[in-house]
Design a protein around this motif. Structure first.
Motif, PDB file in Angstrom:
ATOM      1  N   SER B 245      14.661 -27.297   7.479  1.00 63.08           N
ATOM      2  CA  SER B 245      14.660 -28.665   8.015  1.00 63.08           C
ATOM      3  C   SER B 245      13.769 -29.599   7.198  1.00 63.08           C
ATOM      4  CB  SER B 245      14.191 -28.659   9.474  1.00 63.08           C
ATOM      5  OG  SER B 245      15.069 -27.878  10.248  1.00 63.08           O
ATOM      6  N   ALA B 246      12.811 -29.029   6.476  1.00 60.08           N
ATOM      7  CA  ALA B 246      11.794 -29.849   5.787  1.00 60.08           C
ATOM      8  C   ALA B 246      12.379 -30.710   4.673  1.00 60.08           C
ATOM      9  CB  ALA B 246      10.698 -28.949   5.232  1.00 60.08           C
ATOM     10  N   THR B 247      13.464 -30.242   4.065  1.00 63.30           N
ATOM     11  CA  THR B 247      13.982 -30.938   2.875  1.00 63.30           C
ATOM     12  C   THR B 247      15.261 -31.723   3.157  1.00 63.30           C
ATOM     13  OG1 THR B 247      14.963 -28.805   2.297  1.00 63.30           O
ATOM     14  CG2 THR B 247      12.944 -29.408   1.151  1.00 63.30           C
ATOM     15  N   LEU B 248      15.638 -31.849   4.443  1.00 63.94           N
ATOM     16  CA  LEU B 248      16.907 -32.514   4.775  1.00 63.94           C
ATOM     17  C   LEU B 248      16.961 -33.959   4.291  1.00 63.94           C
ATOM     18  CD1 LEU B 248      17.541 -31.319   8.459  1.00 63.94           C
ATOM     19  CD2 LEU B 248      18.825 -30.657   6.413  1.00 63.94           C
ATOM     20  N   ASN B 249      15.802 -34.614   4.257  1.00 64.72           N
ATOM     21  CA  ASN B 249      15.804 -36.045   3.963  1.00 64.72           C
ATOM     22  C   ASN B 249      15.529 -36.398   2.508  1.00 64.72           C
ATOM     23  OD1 ASN B 249      16.518 -37.109   6.517  1.00 64.72           O
ATOM     24  ND2 ASN B 249      14.511 -36.429   7.266  1.00 64.72           N
ATOM     25  N   GLN B 250      15.542 -35.407   1.651  1.00 65.63           N
ATOM     26  CA  GLN B 250      15.309 -35.736   0.241  1.00 65.63           C
ATOM     27  C   GLN B 250      16.451 -36.593  -0.298  1.00 65.63           C
ATOM     28  OE1 GLN B 250      14.534 -32.124  -1.912  1.00 65.63           O
ATOM     29  NE2 GLN B 250      12.451 -31.996  -1.109  1.00 65.63           N
ATOM     30  N   PRO B 251      16.123 -37.611  -1.118  1.00 61.46           N
ATOM     31  CA  PRO B 251      17.181 -38.458  -1.679  1.00 61.46           C
ATOM     32  C   PRO B 251      18.057 -37.677  -2.672  1.00 61.46           C
ATOM     33  CG  PRO B 251      15.026 -39.023  -2.600  1.00 61.46           C
ATOM     34  CD  PRO B 251      14.779 -38.014  -1.530  1.00 61.46           C
ATOM     35  N   LEU B 252      19.293 -38.134  -2.832  1.00 63.48           N
ATOM     36  CA  LEU B 252      20.231 -37.409  -3.702  1.00 63.48           C
ATOM     37  C   LEU B 252      20.363 -38.044  -5.089  1.00 63.48           C
ATOM     38  CD1 LEU B 252      23.115 -36.551  -1.197  1.00 63.48           C
ATOM     39  CD2 LEU B 252      21.025 -35.279  -1.704  1.00 63.48           C
ATOM     40  N   THR B 253      19.471 -38.978  -5.399  1.00 64.19           N
ATOM     41  CA  THR B 253      19.538 -39.650  -6.701  1.00 64.19           C
ATOM     42  C   THR B 253      19.535 -38.625  -7.831  1.00 64.19           C
ATOM     43  OG1 THR B 253      18.014 -41.167  -5.627  1.00 64.19           O
ATOM     44  CG2 THR B 253      18.576 -41.628  -7.921  1.00 64.19           C
ATOM     45  N   GLY B 254      20.514 -38.744  -8.715  1.00 63.81           N
ATOM     46  CA  GLY B 254      20.564 -37.863  -9.884  1.00 63.81           C
ATOM     47  C   GLY B 254      21.218 -36.521  -9.614  1.00 63.81           C
ATOM     48  N   LEU B 255      21.662 -36.290  -8.353  1.00 64.45           N
ATOM     49  CA  LEU B 255      22.367 -35.037  -8.040  1.00 64.45           C
ATOM     50  C   LEU B 255      23.627 -34.931  -8.890  1.00 64.45           C
ATOM     51  CD1 LEU B 255      22.759 -32.578  -5.961  1.00 64.45           C
ATOM     52  CD2 LEU B 255      24.276 -34.156  -4.746  1.00 64.45           C
ATOM     53  N   LYS B 256      23.811 -33.785  -9.534  1.00 61.23           N
ATOM     54  CA  LYS B 256      25.016 -33.597 -10.356  1.00 61.23           C
ATOM     55  C   LYS B 256      26.048 -32.784  -9.580  1.00 61.23           C
ATOM     56  CE  LYS B 256      22.944 -33.728 -14.968  1.00 61.23           C
ATOM     57  NZ  LYS B 256      21.618 -33.091 -14.904  1.00 61.23           N
ATOM     58  N   ILE B 257      27.178 -33.437  -9.281  1.00 61.96           N
ATOM     59  CA  ILE B 257      28.250 -32.789  -8.520  1.00 61.96           C
ATOM     60  C   ILE B 257      29.393 -32.430  -9.473  1.00 61.96           C
ATOM     61  CG2 ILE B 257      30.000 -33.124  -6.722  1.00 61.96           C
ATOM     62  CD1 ILE B 257      28.067 -35.109  -5.382  1.00 61.96           C
ATOM     63  N   GLY B 258      29.821 -31.189  -9.440  1.00 60.04           N
ATOM     64  CA  GLY B 258      30.941 -30.750 -10.267  1.00 60.04           C
ATOM     65  C   GLY B 258      32.220 -30.677  -9.444  1.00 60.04           C
ATOM     66  N   LEU B 259      33.295 -31.217 -10.012  1.00 57.46           N
ATOM     67  CA  LEU B 259      34.592 -31.104  -9.352  1.00 57.46           C
ATOM     68  C   LEU B 259      35.480 -30.215 -10.223  1.00 57.46           C
ATOM     69  CD1 LEU B 259      35.248 -34.838  -8.329  1.00 57.46           C
ATOM     70  CD2 LEU B 259      34.062 -33.065  -7.019  1.00 57.46           C
ATOM     71  N   PRO B 260      35.787 -29.006  -9.768  1.00 53.93           N
ATOM     72  CA  PRO B 260      36.621 -28.119 -10.588  1.00 53.93           C
ATOM     73  C   PRO B 260      38.033 -28.688 -10.720  1.00 53.93           C
ATOM     74  CG  PRO B 260      35.656 -26.946  -8.712  1.00 53.93           C
ATOM     75  CD  PRO B 260      35.433 -28.403  -8.480  1.00 53.93           C
ATOM     76  N   LYS B 261      38.502 -28.813 -11.941  1.00 57.86           N
ATOM     77  CA  LYS B 261      39.830 -29.419 -12.099  1.00 57.86           C
ATOM     78  C   LYS B 261      40.903 -28.538 -11.468  1.00 57.86           C
ATOM     79  CE  LYS B 261      40.684 -27.757 -16.786  1.00 57.86           C
ATOM     80  NZ  LYS B 261      40.750 -28.087 -18.193  1.00 57.86           N
ATOM     81  N   GLU B 262      40.602 -27.222 -11.343  1.00 55.47           N
ATOM     82  CA  GLU B 262      41.560 -26.321 -10.703  1.00 55.47           C
ATOM     83  C   GLU B 262      41.688 -26.598  -9.201  1.00 55.47           C
ATOM     84  OE1 GLU B 262      39.071 -25.423 -12.687  1.00 55.47           O
ATOM     85  OE2 GLU B 262      40.083 -24.604 -14.452  1.00 55.47           O
ATOM     86  N   PHE B 263      40.639 -27.161  -8.596  1.00 57.65           N
ATOM     87  CA  PHE B 263      40.696 -27.522  -7.168  1.00 57.65           C
ATOM     88  C   PHE B 263      41.465 -28.826  -6.955  1.00 57.65           C
ATOM     89  CE2 PHE B 263      36.664 -25.446  -5.057  1.00 57.65           C
ATOM     90  CZ  PHE B 263      37.272 -24.203  -5.172  1.00 57.65           C
ATOM     91  N   PHE B 264      41.411 -29.705  -7.959  1.00 48.56           N
ATOM     92  CA  PHE B 264      41.988 -31.034  -7.788  1.00 48.56           C
ATOM     93  C   PHE B 264      43.252 -31.215  -8.634  1.00 48.56           C
ATOM     94  CE2 PHE B 264      37.629 -31.407  -6.365  1.00 48.56           C
ATOM     95  CZ  PHE B 264      37.739 -32.192  -5.230  1.00 48.56           C
ATOM     96  N   SER B 265      44.003 -30.125  -8.797  1.00 48.35           N
ATOM     97  CA  SER B 265      45.232 -30.200  -9.586  1.00 48.35           C
ATOM     98  C   SER B 265      46.314 -30.915  -8.774  1.00 48.35           C
ATOM     99  CB  SER B 265      45.704 -28.789  -9.925  1.00 48.35           C
ATOM    100  OG  SER B 265      46.174 -28.162  -8.756  1.00 48.35           O
ATOM    101  N   ASP B 266      47.487 -31.053  -9.361  1.00 48.26           N
ATOM    102  CA  ASP B 266      48.601 -31.724  -8.681  1.00 48.26           C
ATOM    103  C   ASP B 266      49.056 -30.955  -7.437  1.00 48.26           C
ATOM    104  OD1 ASP B 266      48.495 -33.639 -10.579  1.00 48.26           O
ATOM    105  OD2 ASP B 266      50.139 -32.832 -11.797  1.00 48.26           O
ATOM    106  N   ASP B 267      48.672 -29.685  -7.352  1.00 45.69           N
ATOM    107  CA  ASP B 267      49.061 -28.879  -6.185  1.00 45.69           C
ATOM    108  C   ASP B 267      48.376 -29.359  -4.906  1.00 45.69           C
ATOM    109  OD1 ASP B 267      50.497 -27.348  -7.886  1.00 45.69           O
ATOM    110  OD2 ASP B 267      49.010 -25.728  -8.030  1.00 45.69           O
ATOM    111  N   LEU B 268      47.245 -30.059  -5.060  1.00 40.92           N
ATOM    112  CA  LEU B 268      46.507 -30.476  -3.870  1.00 40.92           C
ATOM    113  C   LEU B 268      47.269 -31.584  -3.149  1.00 40.92           C
ATOM    114  CD1 LEU B 268      43.888 -30.216  -2.167  1.00 40.92           C
ATOM    115  CD2 LEU B 268      42.898 -31.993  -3.606  1.00 40.92           C
ATOM    116  N   ASN B 269      47.457 -31.385  -1.858  1.00 41.58           N
ATOM    117  CA  ASN B 269      48.061 -32.349  -0.949  1.00 41.58           C
ATOM    118  C   ASN B 269      47.482 -33.750  -1.207  1.00 41.58           C
ATOM    119  OD1 ASN B 269      47.769 -33.942   1.527  1.00 41.58           O
ATOM    120  ND2 ASN B 269      48.720 -32.215   2.587  1.00 41.58           N
ATOM    121  N   ALA B 270      48.365 -34.747  -1.390  1.00 42.76           N
ATOM    122  CA  ALA B 270      47.938 -36.088  -1.807  1.00 42.76           C
ATOM    123  C   ALA B 270      46.975 -36.727  -0.801  1.00 42.76           C
ATOM    124  CB  ALA B 270      49.150 -36.989  -2.006  1.00 42.76           C
ATOM    125  N   GLU B 271      47.262 -36.565   0.494  1.00 40.74           N
ATOM    126  CA  GLU B 271      46.377 -37.154   1.509  1.00 40.74           C
ATOM    127  C   GLU B 271      45.005 -36.493   1.485  1.00 40.74           C
ATOM    128  OE1 GLU B 271      48.239 -38.631   5.509  1.00 40.74           O
ATOM    129  OE2 GLU B 271      49.310 -36.854   4.794  1.00 40.74           O
TER     130      GLU B 271
END
Lengths: 95, 483
Positions: B245-271
């Motif tokens: 619980s102690a670190t829940l409020n830390q800011p997310l500035t500079g957080l690096k988020i990776g999006l795997p292209k295999e997850f977001f391929s054309d197969d993924l439902n458009a909605e």
């Protein structure tokens, strides 16, 4: 890859698993479908890859050889299907 | 009372705004009122009221823990002393566990109040809660839809507010997928973080217990109680447990988020793609940087998983033999008949399918082609994650390909059901922690956003989820009729 009803019966015997005769056909069909999915794995060459059995790749932890279990015999016996004199009963094995 | 967060409940109890007995009664009434959802296998009313009384004494003596007096519902996979522990199976319909799981002990020590045991797919094998011996569980957002599985009862108990929080277990997505389909928060911790002692085994190298809650803030409190080294579990990891619980409020500035292209391929439902990119935009606004990553072996996760999990299941379930506990057939003629008929009668169809599959994959002549091959692919998938997580802090993606499907829709084709696990199972193969948080609705049914982190970064995942829940209110939505 497709399995016959005969294959299914052999596997069921290895697993000591009773399956209804009328279901054998559908198990053969389902398992064949699942095996088709598995064949995708052979598309990838994995000759140089070390198999991974466990996510942490760790050795089994050892502990000192002390007795830590308390005697729970009565408790374990009380939930068994059939017991006698503190022993689990099964059908006769040796004539 | 049932709408309060765990923190609010704890404060209310300590300030004597209400007692634990009153709070417990509120939830017991709701459970009875909504029995048609079929979320519970066993309601432990007497135990609950007794523990609530004890909790009230503890509160009066000011010896409280963050969960003292708070009602929880336990997945019926956790062994509970002298209380029926069925694992959703006819095999264990007559089984009163002779000891408590470590997780149950920890909740008891904290003074949490157990309301009952929750419905689940038989032996945790299923993605829809339809394989349970006790019948399908209904999704409170639409009772014609599945709640997901295997922790379907857990997700429904939280979504319909039948318990303040619940436990689940996750072998291939069994916490995250039902959490997503019911609009709640579900965390699968790193393999080894939560003790598996007394948690009935399905696939031992993949199984992991975790919290199912209304929010990341609640999940942090529950995980604090669940996590930790257990000498009784030989794969439990001996690392200190941070203050989640102690670190829940830390800011997310500079957080690096990776999006795997295999997850977001054309197969993924458009909605689904649209909703997820809206969620990721929120993270951008919170200061995160988004980067594409690649995990080329991800597509082989399903075949590898459906070899490894059934192989481990066929070994684990060999203990159900009709000799020491569980179902025994009538009048066995010999030992083989005893084993074969007890198991044949006690197990349902999906469990049998997986035992057969696993037995086949481990049998002479097929072991290398299936089992060893799958273990090698497991290594490659794990390496994909390791590589991606050197470039980014966390990976985000969908939890499920679609929102909840209709009850009965996928039961006839096991392969189609297995394919719906595509986004969750790779994480179990790697042993990584991941959570699902509510991220919107498609056709009035909730969907989830999955956040995957490096080993033992649960505190960071909860922080990232909590920050999203500070700027969105998807997690505060309640299905109609359950407010």
């Amino acid at each position: 890859m497709s399995l016959t009803t005969n294959d299914v019966n052999k596997i069921a015997h290895l697993a000591r698993l009773g399956i209804d005769a009328q279901d054998t056909e559908s198990y053969a069909k389902d398992l064949s479908g699942i095996l088709d999915l598995m064949t995708q794995m052979s598309e990838l060459n994995t000759d140089a890859v070390e198999p991974m059995a466990h996510p942490m790749d760790q050795a089994q932890r050892l502990r000192a050889d002390n007795i830590t279990e308390i005697n729970n015999r009565d408790k374990f016996m009380s939930i068994a299907p059939q017991t006698e004199d503190g022993l689990f009963l099964v059908p006769k094995v040796i004539e | 009372m049932h709408n309060k967060s765990l923190k609010e409940l704890s404060i209310g109890l300590q300030n004597k705004e209400f007692s634990s007995v009153e709070l417990t009664q509120v939830f017991l009434n709701r459970i009875k009122q909504h029995q048609d959802l079929n979320a519970f296998i066993t309601i432990t009313e007497e135990i609950a009221l007794q523990s609530a009384k004890e909790a009230d004494i503890r509160i009066a003596n000011k010896k409280t823990d963050s969960l003292t007096g708070i009602p929880v519902a336990q997945k019926d996979i956790f062994c509970t002393l002298d209380v029926k522990t069925s694992c959703g199976s006819m095999m264990l319909d007559n089984f009163n566990a002779p000891y408590n799981a470590t997780v149950i002990e920890k909740f008891n020590q904290a003074g949490a109040v157990m309301l009952g045991k929750l419905n689940m797919d038989e032996f945790a094998m299923g993605s829809s809660n339809e394989t349970s011996y006790y019948g399908a569980v209904k999704n409170p957002w639409n009772t014609h839809k599945v709640p997901g599985g295997s922790s379907g009862g857990s997700a429904v108990a939280v979504a319909a507010k039948l318990a303040a929080f619940a436990t689940g277990t996750d072998t291939g997505g069994s916490i995250r997928q039902p959490a997503a389909l019911c609009g709640i928060t579900g965390l699968k911790p790193t393999y080894g973080r939560v003790s598996r002692f007394g948690m009935i085994a399905y696939a031992s190298s993949l199984d992991q217990g975790g919290p199912m809650t209304h929010s990341a803030e609640d999940a942090a409190i529950v995980l604090q109680t669940m996590a930790g080294f257990d000498p009784k579990d030989s794969t439990s990891v001996d690392l200190p447990v941070p203050d989640y619980s102690a670190t829940l409020n830390q800011p997310l500035t500079g957080l690096k988020i990776g999006l795997p292209k295999e997850f977001f391929s054309d197969d993924l439902n458009a909605e689904m793609a649209t909703k997820l990119s809206a969620a990721i935009d929120e993270y951008r606004k919170l200061g995160a940087e988004i980067k594409e990553v690649s995990m080329p072996n991800l597509k082989l996760a399903i075949p590898a998983y459906y070899v490894i999990a059934p192989a481990e299941c066929s070994a684990n379930l060999s203990r159900f033999d009709g000799v020491r506990f569980g179902h025994r057939c009538e009048n066995p003629v010999d030992l083989t008949d005893l084993y074969t008929r007890s198991r044949g009668e006690g197990f349902g169809k999906e469990v049998k399918r997986r035992i057969l599959m696993g037995t086949y994959a481990l049998s002479t002549g097929y072991y290398d082609a299936y089992y060893v091959k799958a273990q090698k692919i497991r290594r490659l998938i794990s390496d994909d994650f390791k590589n991606a997580l050197t470039e980014v802090d966390v990976i985000m993606g969908p939890v499920t390909p679609t929102p909840a499907f209709d009850i009965g829709e996928k039961m006839s084709d096991p392969v189609e059901m297995y394919l719906s696990d595509i986004y969750t199972i790779a994480i179990n193969l790697a042993g990584l922690p991941a959570l699902s948080i509510p991220a919107g609705f498609i056709n009035e049914m909730p969907i989830g956003l999955q956040i995957i982190g490096n080993y033992f970064t649960e505190a960071h995942l909860l922080n990232i989820a909590h920050q999203y829940q500070q700027v969105t209110n998807w997690h505060q939505q309640t299905p109609k009729g359950f407010a």
